[in-house]
Scaffold this motif. Sequence first.
Motif, PDB file in Angstrom:
ATOM      1  N   UNK A  96       0.816  -1.211   0.000  1.00 39.15           N
ATOM      2  CA  UNK A  96       0.000   0.000   0.000  1.00 39.15           C
ATOM      3  C   UNK A  96       0.853   1.267   0.000  1.00 39.15           C
ATOM      4  N   UNK A  97       0.575   2.147  -0.973  1.00 38.35           N
ATOM      5  CA  UNK A  97       1.204   3.475  -0.980  1.00 38.35           C
ATOM      6  C   UNK A  97       0.150   4.571  -0.870  1.00 38.35           C
ATOM      7  N   UNK A  98      -1.031   4.211  -0.364  1.00 39.91           N
ATOM      8  CA  UNK A  98      -2.082   5.202  -0.181  1.00 39.91           C
ATOM      9  C   UNK A  98      -1.788   6.066   1.036  1.00 39.91           C
ATOM     10  N   UNK A  99      -2.476   7.191   1.095  1.00 41.60           N
ATOM     11  CA  UNK A  99      -2.285   8.128   2.202  1.00 41.60           C
ATOM     12  C   UNK A  99      -3.114   7.632   3.384  1.00 41.60           C
ATOM     13  N   UNK A 100      -2.466   6.900   4.293  1.00 43.07           N
ATOM     14  CA  UNK A 100      -3.164   6.363   5.452  1.00 43.07           C
ATOM     15  C   UNK A 100      -2.168   6.054   6.550  1.00 43.07           C
ATOM     16  N   UNK A 101      -2.628   6.036   7.781  1.00 45.90           N
ATOM     17  CA  UNK A 101      -1.782   5.695   8.908  1.00 45.90           C
ATOM     18  C   UNK A 101      -2.386   4.515   9.659  1.00 45.90           C
ATOM     19  N   UNK A 102      -1.543   3.843  10.438  1.00 49.32           N
ATOM     20  CA  UNK A 102      -1.994   2.705  11.232  1.00 49.32           C
ATOM     21  C   UNK A 102      -2.522   3.216  12.565  1.00 49.32           C
ATOM     22  N   UNK A 103      -3.767   2.901  12.840  1.00 44.90           N
ATOM     23  CA  UNK A 103      -4.360   3.259  14.120  1.00 44.90           C
ATOM     24  C   UNK A 103      -4.568   4.753  14.283  1.00 44.90           C
ATOM     25  N   UNK A 104      -5.144   5.097  15.427  1.00 45.33           N
ATOM     26  CA  UNK A 104      -5.407   6.504  15.740  1.00 45.33           C
ATOM     27  C   UNK A 104      -5.341   6.676  17.251  1.00 45.33           C
ATOM     28  N   UNK A 105      -4.411   7.502  17.735  1.00 50.54           N
ATOM     29  CA  UNK A 105      -4.369   7.768  19.170  1.00 50.54           C
ATOM     30  C   UNK A 105      -5.697   8.313  19.666  1.00 50.54           C
ATOM     31  N   UNK A 106      -5.885   8.268  20.952  1.00 47.58           N
ATOM     32  CA  UNK A 106      -7.147   8.694  21.552  1.00 47.58           C
ATOM     33  C   UNK A 106      -7.562  10.072  21.060  1.00 47.58           C
ATOM     34  N   UNK A 107      -8.796  10.178  20.632  1.00 47.74           N
ATOM     35  CA  UNK A 107      -9.437  11.414  20.192  1.00 47.74           C
ATOM     36  C   UNK A 107      -8.984  11.899  18.811  1.00 47.74           C
ATOM     37  N   UNK A 108      -8.056  11.188  18.153  1.00 50.05           N
ATOM     38  CA  UNK A 108      -7.616  11.672  16.838  1.00 50.05           C
ATOM     39  C   UNK A 108      -8.751  11.592  15.822  1.00 50.05           C
ATOM     40  N   UNK A 109      -9.529  10.514  15.835  1.00 50.19           N
ATOM     41  CA  UNK A 109     -10.630  10.427  14.870  1.00 50.19           C
ATOM     42  C   UNK A 109     -11.662  11.526  15.133  1.00 50.19           C
ATOM     43  N   UNK A 110     -11.862  11.863  16.401  1.00 49.77           N
ATOM     44  CA  UNK A 110     -12.789  12.962  16.713  1.00 49.77           C
ATOM     45  C   UNK A 110     -12.258  14.273  16.166  1.00 49.77           C
ATOM     46  N   UNK A 111     -10.969  14.541  16.394  1.00 50.45           N
ATOM     47  CA  UNK A 111     -10.371  15.781  15.880  1.00 50.45           C
ATOM     48  C   UNK A 111     -10.399  15.799  14.360  1.00 50.45           C
ATOM     49  N   UNK A 112     -10.198  14.632  13.763  1.00 51.29           N
ATOM     50  CA  UNK A 112     -10.208  14.562  12.302  1.00 51.29           C
ATOM     51  C   UNK A 112     -11.599  14.880  11.763  1.00 51.29           C
ATOM     52  N   UNK A 113     -12.636  14.293  12.351  1.00 50.57           N
ATOM     53  CA  UNK A 113     -13.996  14.573  11.898  1.00 50.57           C
ATOM     54  C   UNK A 113     -14.381  16.018  12.176  1.00 50.57           C
ATOM     55  N   UNK A 114     -13.875  16.581  13.263  1.00 49.57           N
ATOM     56  CA  UNK A 114     -14.095  18.016  13.513  1.00 49.57           C
ATOM     57  C   UNK A 114     -13.545  18.835  12.350  1.00 49.57           C
ATOM     58  N   UNK A 115     -12.337  18.460  11.888  1.00 49.00           N
ATOM     59  CA  UNK A 115     -11.708  19.197  10.782  1.00 49.00           C
ATOM     60  C   UNK A 115     -12.485  18.993   9.485  1.00 49.00           C
ATOM     61  N   UNK A 116     -12.948  17.763   9.224  1.00 51.00           N
ATOM     62  CA  UNK A 116     -13.760  17.509   8.031  1.00 51.00           C
ATOM     63  C   UNK A 116     -15.031  18.359   8.077  1.00 51.00           C
ATOM     64  N   UNK A 117     -15.616  18.487   9.263  1.00 48.89           N
ATOM     65  CA  UNK A 117     -16.812  19.316   9.434  1.00 48.89           C
ATOM     66  C   UNK A 117     -16.515  20.775   9.092  1.00 48.89           C
ATOM     67  N   UNK A 118     -15.384  21.292   9.601  1.00 48.01           N
ATOM     68  CA  UNK A 118     -15.007  22.676   9.290  1.00 48.01           C
ATOM     69  C   UNK A 118     -14.738  22.840   7.800  1.00 48.01           C
ATOM     70  N   UNK A 119     -14.060  21.867   7.216  1.00 47.66           N
ATOM     71  CA  UNK A 119     -13.780  21.949   5.786  1.00 47.66           C
ATOM     72  C   UNK A 119     -15.071  21.945   4.974  1.00 47.66           C
ATOM     73  N   UNK A 120     -16.016  21.083   5.367  1.00 46.70           N
ATOM     74  CA  UNK A 120     -17.293  21.025   4.652  1.00 46.70           C
ATOM     75  C   UNK A 120     -17.999  22.366   4.697  1.00 46.70           C
ATOM     76  N   UNK A 121     -17.973  23.035   5.847  1.00 49.58           N
ATOM     77  CA  UNK A 121     -18.590  24.357   5.953  1.00 49.58           C
ATOM     78  C   UNK A 121     -17.944  25.338   4.981  1.00 49.58           C
ATOM     79  N   UNK A 122     -16.597  25.334   4.957  1.00 50.44           N
ATOM     80  CA  UNK A 122     -15.871  26.262   4.084  1.00 50.44           C
ATOM     81  C   UNK A 122     -16.152  25.981   2.615  1.00 50.44           C
ATOM     82  N   UNK A 123     -16.139  24.700   2.259  1.00 47.65           N
ATOM     83  CA  UNK A 123     -16.322  24.330   0.859  1.00 47.65           C
ATOM     84  C   UNK A 123     -17.748  24.635   0.402  1.00 47.65           C
ATOM     85  N   UNK A 124     -18.724  24.285   1.247  1.00 52.20           N
ATOM     86  CA  UNK A 124     -20.113  24.567   0.839  1.00 52.20           C
ATOM     87  C   UNK A 124     -20.336  26.068   0.662  1.00 52.20           C
TER      88      UNK A 124
END
Length: 452
Positions: free
Chosen positions: A60-88
């Motif tokens: 695999x040479x895709x852009x991905x990491x193994x696992x997620x430290x505590x709360x990283x997925x939450x922070x990531x979805x927070x960022x996706x939410x902010x990005x969605x607001x900006x893009x829309x």
Amino acid sequence: MTTTALPRPYQSYVYAYPHKTAYRPLADRPALREEWAGERKDALSLYLHIPFCEVRCGFCNLFTRIGAPEQLTTRYLDAVDRQADSVREALGDGGPVRFASAAFGGGTPTFLTADELVRLCDIAEKRMGADLSAVPLSVETSPATATADRLSVLAERGATRISIGVQSFVDAEARAAVRPQRRADVESALARIRESGVPVLNIDLIYGIDGQTPRSWRHSLDAALAWRPEELYLYPLYIRPLTGMGRTRAGTGTGAETESDASWDARRLALYRQGRDHLLSRGYEQLSMRMFRRLDAPVRGADDYACQTDGMIGLGCGARSYTSRLHYSFDYAVNMGEIRGIIDAYTATEDFGRAETGIRVDEDEARRRHLLQSLLQARGMETGGYRERFGTAPEEDFGVELARFTELGWLDGDREPGLLRLSELGLAYSDALGPELFSPSVRSAMAEYEPR
């Protein structure tokens, strides 16, 4: 039959053009509102990228990491939410904004918990305005993360296609590809997908693995066919720099552990043909070099989205977005340390209103992209549609390249007038044909890219 020497068949998998390794930091950091002004936005594609996996396969040479430290997925979805607001907001309200298709990719989107998948769907619908229950929605998964609760969320929210990377039903081959899994777990995951009621199951398989033989390849094909998947993708194994297999084999000087490049090419080509012929004899049709669809399967693609012409909105730090003049994304890496840094920077970003990394697409690049992405489909390209869009015939713009394809036997000589279509040989050599349509500037940018 051609007498011209054929190039190596496996050079580059062309799933997007220009390739992301041709992207560079955009010095002017253009505002998305300006880039999307004047663009058609009534048949967009929406892609949400989740850059997490429970393990990373050796190829695999895709852009991905193994696992997620505590709360990283939450922070990531927070960022996706902010990005969605900006893009829309950047898409504006001056004309209709509609999404004709949607996909969750990665990484492994089902690395997220069921509750996090609910939030991801909410971002797509409530922030971006995509109606997931009314458009094709494809989601990638893995045997370990295709759990009943996750699949239930996806089915309830309108998923029409689940794609699972199996790669091989032979445990020893999976280990050789640095993909630790047991066939029993794969079969259990496939049963759960079928029980979920999602109408289209896609199974990915890989050929060219060390130790794989025609017999074992037939075994994996038949094991997949036992589930009557609506779609099957057959991928040749590639070994890329900085991947697990790439690091292991860097010192061997060969394409595979015990093979020369020529021998490995010949073995992969033979396995491709075996797989193609087997699927065609079992009631499947070939849609591209990689994609096969069961003849009686429902067609779940978007009715009015064309990847050659329509725009794409990508959310997440590995996602690409396309306008007619600009392709843009975020930084790209394969090395795990670099990926972690990019994800951390993404989650800390507050303002997503500008494009940071990308490539400008001029008229020549648009022509190349249209021809390339049309010609690599088994149905081919209607030249009238090309002329209607660009005002010229493909033979006028790419006479040298098309003459070479004809000489190599890659074009179907029996095609009807007004159609450019690959021959059986041309489809087999798609990964050699595609790169021949890259522009000199894109080739140069890709060659200058330093893997990291």
